[in-house]
Structure formats: structure tokens, C-alpha cells
Design an enzyme around this catalytic site. Structure first.
Site, PDB file in Angstrom:
ATOM      1  N   HIS A  56       4.732  -7.164   7.536  1.00  0.00           N
ATOM      2  CA  HIS A  56       3.246  -7.473   7.977  1.00  0.00           C
ATOM      3  C   HIS A  56       3.523  -5.631   8.318  1.00  0.00           C
ATOM      4  O   HIS A  56       3.685  -5.409   8.473  1.00  0.00           O
ATOM      5  CB  HIS A  56       2.911  -8.119   8.855  1.00  0.00           C
ATOM      6  CG  HIS A  56       1.171  -8.013   9.049  1.00  0.00           C
ATOM      7  ND1 HIS A  56       0.167  -8.344   8.172  1.00  0.00           N
ATOM      8  CD2 HIS A  56       0.585  -7.432   9.946  1.00  0.00           C
ATOM      9  CE1 HIS A  56      -0.603  -8.092   8.090  1.00  0.00           C
ATOM     10  NE2 HIS A  56      -0.777  -7.891   9.017  1.00  0.00           N
TER      11      HIS A  56
ATOM     12  N   ASP B 297       1.088 -16.116  10.240  1.00  0.00           N
ATOM     13  CA  ASP B 297       1.049 -14.514  11.186  1.00  0.00           C
ATOM     14  C   ASP B 297       1.623 -14.781  12.454  1.00  0.00           C
ATOM     15  O   ASP B 297       1.969 -13.704  13.319  1.00  0.00           O
ATOM     16  CB  ASP B 297      -0.328 -14.025  11.003  1.00  0.00           C
ATOM     17  CG  ASP B 297      -0.226 -13.321   9.715  1.00  0.00           C
ATOM     18  OD1 ASP B 297      -1.149 -12.154   9.689  1.00  0.00           O
ATOM     19  OD2 ASP B 297       1.033 -12.433   8.681  1.00  0.00           O
TER      20      ASP B 297
HETATM   21  C1  GRF Z   1       3.990  -3.654   2.114  1.00  0.00           C
HETATM   22  O1  GRF Z   1       3.481  -2.498   2.709  1.00  0.00           O
HETATM   23  C2  GRF Z   1       4.087  -4.587   2.856  1.00  0.00           C
HETATM   24  O2  GRF Z   1       4.349  -4.626   4.154  1.00  0.00           O
HETATM   25  C3  GRF Z   1       2.271  -5.458   2.047  1.00  0.00           C
HETATM   26  O3  GRF Z   1       2.237  -5.232   1.208  1.00  0.00           O
HETATM   27  C4  GRF Z   1       2.847  -3.922   0.835  1.00  0.00           C
HETATM   28  C5  GRF Z   1       4.115  -4.450  -0.350  1.00  0.00           C
HETATM   29  O4  GRF Z   1       4.213  -3.175  -0.646  1.00  0.00           O
HETATM   30  N1  GRF Z   1       2.598  -7.027   2.435  1.00  0.00           N
HETATM   31  P1  GRF Z   1       5.906  -3.371  -2.578  1.00  0.00           P
HETATM   32  O5  GRF Z   1       5.505  -4.077  -3.047  1.00  0.00           O
HETATM   33  O6  GRF Z   1       6.940  -4.278  -1.260  1.00  0.00           O
HETATM   34  O7  GRF Z   1       5.453  -1.576  -2.575  1.00  0.00           O
END
Ligand code: GRF
Length: 187
Positions: free
Chosen positions: A102, A143
Site C-alpha cells: 500500500h 487493509d
Molecule cells: C504502487 O504504488 C502500489 O503501491 C499501488 O499501485 C502502484 C502500482 O504501481 N497499489 P506498479 O503498477 O507496480 O508500477
């Protein structure tokens, strides 16, 4: 151990995870699954010869994803930018074996609606001096699963939400693969 990565978007975290475990003798990234047929994460999986699977929300809620994970003998499910709520049955099929990242410091800024860019807007609007990442186990309350790891970064007064997102991505890429390895190899 066979791991599946669920992602809805770009998949930069998924890429770092596939890179990290390349050549591992104990951990295999056996599947990358997405609810978006055009998610760039699927291209990244092809680069690593990792099989992919796409599904709709309806199919997920009908148990199709769960059946596929079972069929592929998946041991751990990694949520890396997966934007749908996991059905309760699916969380129950992987008790303490489903991990999520998260992009904020839970329990603050948690909850379904705070994903992606707007969590960084909320952090900025609140005038937070720091933010960070939370890696946690996923239970039926999403969460609220056990927090496994957190890392923080400063929020600059002039940081835009995009600047914050960049800082968060750096933290994610630096820590998520190793934290997964500690969890999976430590069980
Ligand atoms: C990340 O910032 C994650 O924490 C959030 O969505 C984003 C995903 O980024 N849940 P990616 O697709 O891994 O580049």
C-alpha cells in the site's frame, strides 16, 4: 514455492519482483494475472516468460481466478498494484499467504478509495511531513491484515503528488521483493 502476482496497471513492482526471483531455486513467479487486458504488466511478464492470465471482476467474483490459482498450484498471492477488492473466499483460500503493498503508512490513508495517485494528493493536502509504504498480509478486512514492513520518506513542501509517487515507487522497488523473499522463505 509458486507465486502469482495480481496487478491492474503498469506493473513496475511486478517487474522488480520477477527480476529479483529470476534464477531462484526456491521461489518461482508462476503467474501474472490482471483484471485489465491492456495492462502493461502483461507485457512485462512476457519479457520474463511468465505465464499471464486475465479475468473480469465478474469472473473473479464467480471464482474463476481462485480456480486458476488452484490449478496452477499457487502457494502465495502477491498484490502489486491490484485495484479490485479481493473476494472474501479468495482471501480465505490463502490465509497468511496473500501480501499487498500500500503506497502510504497504514492505518492512515487506508481503504479502497485511497489507491493510486489520490493517496498522494491526500497526503499532500493533509500537509504530512512524511509518507511511505506498507507491506501487509491481506485478510478479509483488506487493509487490516498484519503489517509486515513499513518504510518512510520525507514529503517536501513543494512536492507534487507526482513527486511523492516517485519517492514511493523508489521505496517499493527497493523493499518489496526482499520482504516477499523473507516471508515466503521464512514460512
Ligand atoms: C504502487 O504504488 C502500489 O503501491 C499501488 O499501485 C502502484 C502500482 O504501481 N497499489 P506498479 O503498477 O507496480 O508500477
Amino acid at each position: 514455492k509458486r507465486l502469482a502476482i495480481l496487478a491492474s496497471g503498469s506493473g513496475s513492482n511486478a517487474e522488480k519482483i520477477m527480476e529479483y526471483f529470476q534464477g531462484s531455486k526456491t521461489v518461482e513467479i508462476a503467474l501474472v494475472a490482471s483484471n485489465k487486458v491492456d495492462a502493461f504488466v502483461l507485457e512485462r511478464a512476457k519479457k520474463f516468460d511468465v505465464p499471464t492470465f486475465t479475468f473480469s471482476r465478474k469472473e473473479m467474483d464467480a471464482g474463476i481466478l481462485q480456480a486458476k490459482l488452484k490449478e496452477e498450484k499457487i502457494d502465495w498471492v502477491i498484490l502489486a498494484g491490484f485495484l479490485l477488492k479481493i473476494p472474501v473466499e479468495l482471501t480465505r483460500a490463502f490465509p497468511d499467504r496473500m501480501v499487498n503493498i500500500h503506497p502510504a503508512l497504514l492505518p492512515k490513508y487506508g481503504g479502497k478509495g485511497m489507491y493510486g495517485m489520490n493517496v498522494h494528493e491526500a497526503v499532500k493536502t493533509a500537509g504530512e511531513k512524511e509518507t511511505g509504504i506498507t507491506i501487509h498480509l491481506v485478510n478479509e478486512n483488506y487493509d487490516e491484515g498484519r503489517i509486515v514492513f513499513q518504510a518512510t520518506t520525507a514529503v517536501g513542501i513543494d512536492d507534487s503528488p507526482e513527486d511523492i509517487a516517485q519517492k514511493i515507487h523508489k521505496l517499493e522497488h527497493a523493499h518489496f521483493p526482499r520482504v516477499i523473499a523473507e516471508l515466503v522463505e521464512g514460512e
